[in-house]
Write an enzyme that holds these catalytic residues in place. Sequence first.
Site, mmCIF file in Angstrom:
data_model
loop_
_atom_site.group_PDB
_atom_site.id
_atom_site.type_symbol
_atom_site.label_atom_id
_atom_site.label_comp_id
_atom_site.label_asym_id
_atom_site.label_seq_id
_atom_site.Cartn_x
_atom_site.Cartn_y
_atom_site.Cartn_z
ATOM 1 N N LYS A 3 0.853 -1.197 0.000
ATOM 2 C CA LYS A 3 0.000 0.000 0.000
ATOM 3 C C LYS A 3 0.884 1.240 0.000
ATOM 4 O O LYS A 3 1.882 1.286 0.733
ATOM 5 C CB LYS A 3 -0.890 -0.032 1.240
ATOM 6 C CG LYS A 3 -1.910 1.082 1.340
ATOM 7 C CD LYS A 3 -2.739 0.920 2.615
ATOM 8 C CE LYS A 3 -3.851 1.937 2.742
ATOM 9 N NZ LYS A 3 -4.656 1.753 3.980
ATOM 10 N N SER B 163 -9.514 1.729 3.012
ATOM 11 C CA SER B 163 -8.674 2.455 2.081
ATOM 12 C C SER B 163 -7.623 1.605 1.368
ATOM 13 O O SER B 163 -7.070 2.043 0.365
ATOM 14 C CB SER B 163 -7.959 3.571 2.840
ATOM 15 O OG SER B 163 -7.104 3.025 3.827
ATOM 16 N N SER C 75 -9.481 -0.578 7.289
ATOM 17 C CA SER C 75 -8.965 -0.477 5.919
ATOM 18 C C SER C 75 -8.279 -1.713 5.353
ATOM 19 O O SER C 75 -7.945 -1.727 4.168
ATOM 20 C CB SER C 75 -8.011 0.700 5.811
ATOM 21 O OG SER C 75 -8.763 1.869 5.665
HETATM 22 N N1 GLN Z 1 -12.801 4.045 6.624
HETATM 23 C C1 GLN Z 1 -12.137 4.486 7.790
HETATM 24 C C2 GLN Z 1 -11.745 5.936 7.642
HETATM 25 O O1 GLN Z 1 -12.056 6.499 6.653
HETATM 26 C C3 GLN Z 1 -10.941 3.632 8.081
HETATM 27 C C4 GLN Z 1 -9.749 3.960 7.299
HETATM 28 C C5 GLN Z 1 -8.551 3.149 7.649
HETATM 29 O O2 GLN Z 1 -8.648 2.115 8.321
HETATM 30 N N2 GLN Z 1 -7.406 3.617 7.207
HETATM 31 O O3 GLN Z 1 -11.160 6.522 8.504
#
Ligand code: GLN
Length: 484
Positions: A79, A154, A178
């Site tokens: 990532k 994400s 994420s």
């Molecule tokens: N969807 C969550 C957010 O927008 C989690 C994102 C993540 O785990 N990086 O913060």
Amino acid sequence: MELFRLSARALNRLFLDRKLSAEEIALYFLKRARSCDRQIQAFLEILEERALKQARLLDHQQAAGEPLGPLAGVPVAIKNNMHIQGVKTTCGSKILKNYRAPFSATAVERLEKAGALLIGTTNLDEFAMGSSTENSAFFPTLNPWDPGLVPGGSSGGSAAAVASRSVLLALGSDTGGSIRQPAAFCGIVGFKPTYGRVSRSGLVAFASSFDQIGPLAASCEDIALALETIHGQDPKDATTLDLCKETFLGHDLASLQGLTIGVPKFADLKPETQSNFNQNLTVLQKLGATTIELDLDILKYAIAVYYILAPAEASTNLARFDGIRFGYRSPQATNLDQVYELSREEGFGAEVKRRILIGTYVLSASCQEAFYKKAQKVRTLTIRAFEKAFETCDLIATPTTPSSAFAIGGKPSDDPLQMYLEDLFTVPVNIAGLPALSLPSGFDRQNRPFGLQLIGPQLHDQKVLQAGRVFEKAASANFKIPPL
Ligand code: GLN
């Protein structure tokens, strides 16, 4: 041979047995990554030259009889919020578009040391803020099961790269879901380790008390293999735990006999999600587990707590992107204040700005008591509620997500709460620093994958993965490769 159908472990075996050279493997997966990527746009960069160089080095080491690591010859993706020395770490943001990493993240370094081939960097929601990968400043990634759907986020690029088998393993980061949510949307396995299990050194910070790096793969066995490589204490991250070197699968369990699985009551589950979840609870029961109902009423505050605390931490973490020290500087600026203001105005996307504003607001002198401090208290209560729940059960099961993958552009951008509600089942885990696994749990009527989440007490990562392994053997029909 269709190498993409193999497990990471099996591919490593073929290399060690000299059935294939690392260069052949690298060439095969570089080609596959490029071809799948025309349809799914999982990668921000394919590291062709770098991967081939690594592969040739491995081949030399093998020829010289040098020791080879447990991931030797395994293609992986990273990532793009984790550093790979000399490669761009964009975080999916315009502000870091041309930023090159001065060093490698500890997790990346450990993968490389184990012989993994870094095939490419993957797309993400800007600074890992989002649940669909649509917040990338560059382009959205598409779901390998259906290009009209989001892959989740994400870590959507990492999930799509593994689901399409452009690589056999990927690293993601999980602050509020994420790793697990995109794994669920793409029909693969994703694991968020106990907080402190994996070093965050070289991971660009979003919300430091929640962030954790973890693997995405096609099976629990490969998840364990990756975790065994990346976990462990690191002097560069003071929150890493000093534990003895663990194996994460240990021995295979024959069944789930003797295991009690707690199921929190959740109101208003969508009928399709509920019925998929019920079917999977039946599978767990058939495998020998006892299920009990849990009262974890406090979880109704989890989204609120997370969306106060994570932005608060993000607003301080992202202060460093000021046009001076890193990345983009606005060419319009004529004085220092403008350098700060315009670089941030032009460099950050809408969601990142929203988080910075929320975070600054909840930390402001007049609001801190009502928001930030109160959320911290509820965080403590949530941790205690989980501890109490784990006095009566070994693991907790929930659906990973409230529904299966949604359409690209399907969530209204003027109502961010719709997207935040995606994280209902995943954020409690980060609030309490627990280990949790998302497993493919079948498909809905439109052939969209569902995920089952198994949550363990802190440090019981092995127990979670062992149970996941029993489940995956019994539910092999859920573990499919999309036709790409
Ligand atoms: N969807 C969550 C957010 O927008 C989690 C994102 C993540 O785990 N990086 O913060």
